[in-house]
Design a protein around this motif. Structure first.
Motif, PDB file in Angstrom:
ATOM      1  N   GLY A   1       0.810  -1.192   0.000  1.00 19.43           N
ATOM      2  CA  GLY A   1       0.000   0.000   0.000  1.00 19.43           C
ATOM      3  C   GLY A   1       0.852   1.252   0.000  1.00 19.43           C
ATOM      4  N   THR A   2       0.223   2.352  -0.241  1.00 22.41           N
ATOM      5  CA  THR A   2       0.933   3.629  -0.290  1.00 22.41           C
ATOM      6  C   THR A   2       0.580   4.542   0.885  1.00 22.41           C
ATOM      7  OG1 THR A   2      -0.781   4.583  -1.675  1.00 22.41           O
ATOM      8  CG2 THR A   2       1.110   3.589  -2.797  1.00 22.41           C
ATOM      9  N   LEU A   3      -0.284   4.086   1.790  1.00 22.56           N
ATOM     10  CA  LEU A   3      -0.648   4.907   2.935  1.00 22.56           C
ATOM     11  C   LEU A   3       0.461   4.889   3.973  1.00 22.56           C
ATOM     12  CD1 LEU A   3      -4.377   3.913   3.493  1.00 22.56           C
ATOM     13  CD2 LEU A   3      -3.491   5.968   2.403  1.00 22.56           C
ATOM     14  N   GLN A   4       0.679   6.043   4.602  1.00 22.66           N
ATOM     15  CA  GLN A   4       1.659   6.167   5.666  1.00 22.66           C
ATOM     16  C   GLN A   4       1.068   6.986   6.795  1.00 22.66           C
ATOM     17  OE1 GLN A   4       5.044   8.253   4.080  1.00 22.66           O
ATOM     18  NE2 GLN A   4       6.056   6.384   3.448  1.00 22.66           N
ATOM     19  N   ARG A   5       1.490   6.709   7.998  1.00 23.84           N
ATOM     20  CA  ARG A   5       1.194   7.582   9.132  1.00 23.84           C
ATOM     21  C   ARG A   5       2.290   8.640   9.138  1.00 23.84           C
ATOM     22  NH1 ARG A   5      -1.463   7.386  14.162  1.00 23.84           N
ATOM     23  NH2 ARG A   5      -2.273   5.361  13.558  1.00 23.84           N
ATOM     24  N   ARG A  18       8.054  13.098  10.330  1.00 25.56           N
ATOM     25  CA  ARG A  18       8.295  11.733  10.785  1.00 25.56           C
ATOM     26  C   ARG A  18       7.234  10.856  10.142  1.00 25.56           C
ATOM     27  NH1 ARG A  18       8.487  10.947  16.863  1.00 25.56           N
ATOM     28  NH2 ARG A  18       6.321  11.526  16.590  1.00 25.56           N
ATOM     29  N   PHE A  19       7.620   9.655   9.732  1.00 22.36           N
ATOM     30  CA  PHE A  19       6.634   8.784   9.078  1.00 22.36           C
ATOM     31  C   PHE A  19       6.925   7.324   9.365  1.00 22.36           C
ATOM     32  CE2 PHE A  19      10.041   9.755   6.176  1.00 22.36           C
ATOM     33  CZ  PHE A  19      10.327   8.564   5.535  1.00 22.36           C
ATOM     34  N   TRP A  20       5.847   6.566   9.361  1.00 23.04           N
ATOM     35  CA  TRP A  20       5.888   5.130   9.569  1.00 23.04           C
ATOM     36  C   TRP A  20       5.429   4.469   8.268  1.00 23.04           C
ATOM     37  CZ3 TRP A  20       4.487   8.851  12.913  1.00 23.04           C
ATOM     38  CH2 TRP A  20       5.034   8.836  14.197  1.00 23.04           C
ATOM     39  N   ARG A  25       0.553   1.744  13.108  1.00 27.33           N
ATOM     40  CA  ARG A  25       1.883   1.368  13.588  1.00 27.33           C
ATOM     41  C   ARG A  25       1.797   0.642  14.922  1.00 27.33           C
ATOM     42  NH1 ARG A  25       3.362   5.198  17.555  1.00 27.33           N
ATOM     43  NH2 ARG A  25       2.067   7.045  17.471  1.00 27.33           N
ATOM     44  N   ASP A  26       2.808  -0.167  15.212  1.00 31.18           N
ATOM     45  CA  ASP A  26       2.931  -0.806  16.512  1.00 31.18           C
ATOM     46  C   ASP A  26       3.374   0.238  17.527  1.00 31.18           C
ATOM     47  OD1 ASP A  26       2.330  -3.332  15.474  1.00 31.18           O
ATOM     48  OD2 ASP A  26       4.434  -3.681  14.932  1.00 31.18           O
TER      49      ASP A  26
END
Length: 98
Positions: A1-5, A18-20, A25-26
């Motif tokens: 997927g292309t989604l990020q936090r 900052r990105f996960w 995320r854990d």
């Protein structure tokens, strides 16, 4: 997927992203860190709720869903305050691009 936090912060005069790698995320996962802009004096976000009122934090009190727009204000030496407003999709499939 292309989604990020993604998380944006002002750290010691630097605008930091900052990105996960995944949206959920854990608790112990460590984000990647990227300096986006140097020499930033100030950073402020505002969020436009469904009643067209600006909120300083999100989620807004009362669980208003997603914001209608975001406002970013950056204060930069030599430039002053730069403001950008970004309209967000309202989730109406009829308005989505084909």
């Amino acid at each position: 997927g292309t989604l990020q936090r993604v998380d944006w912060q002002l750290e010691q005069g630097q605008l930091v992203r900052r990105f996960w790698p995944q949206p959920d995320r854990d608790a112990d996962s460590v984000p990647a860190r990227q300096v986006v802009l140097e020499r930033v004096d100030g950073l402020q976000w505002r969020f436009l709720d469904s009643r067209n009122r600006w909120q300083l934090q999100w989620p807004a009190a009362g669980g208003d869903g997603l914001p209608r727009a975001l406002e970013l204000q950056l204060s930069l030496p030599g430039y002053g305050v730069i403001t950008r407003v970004l309209r967000l999709p309202d989730g109406n499939p009829a308005l989505a691009p084909a």
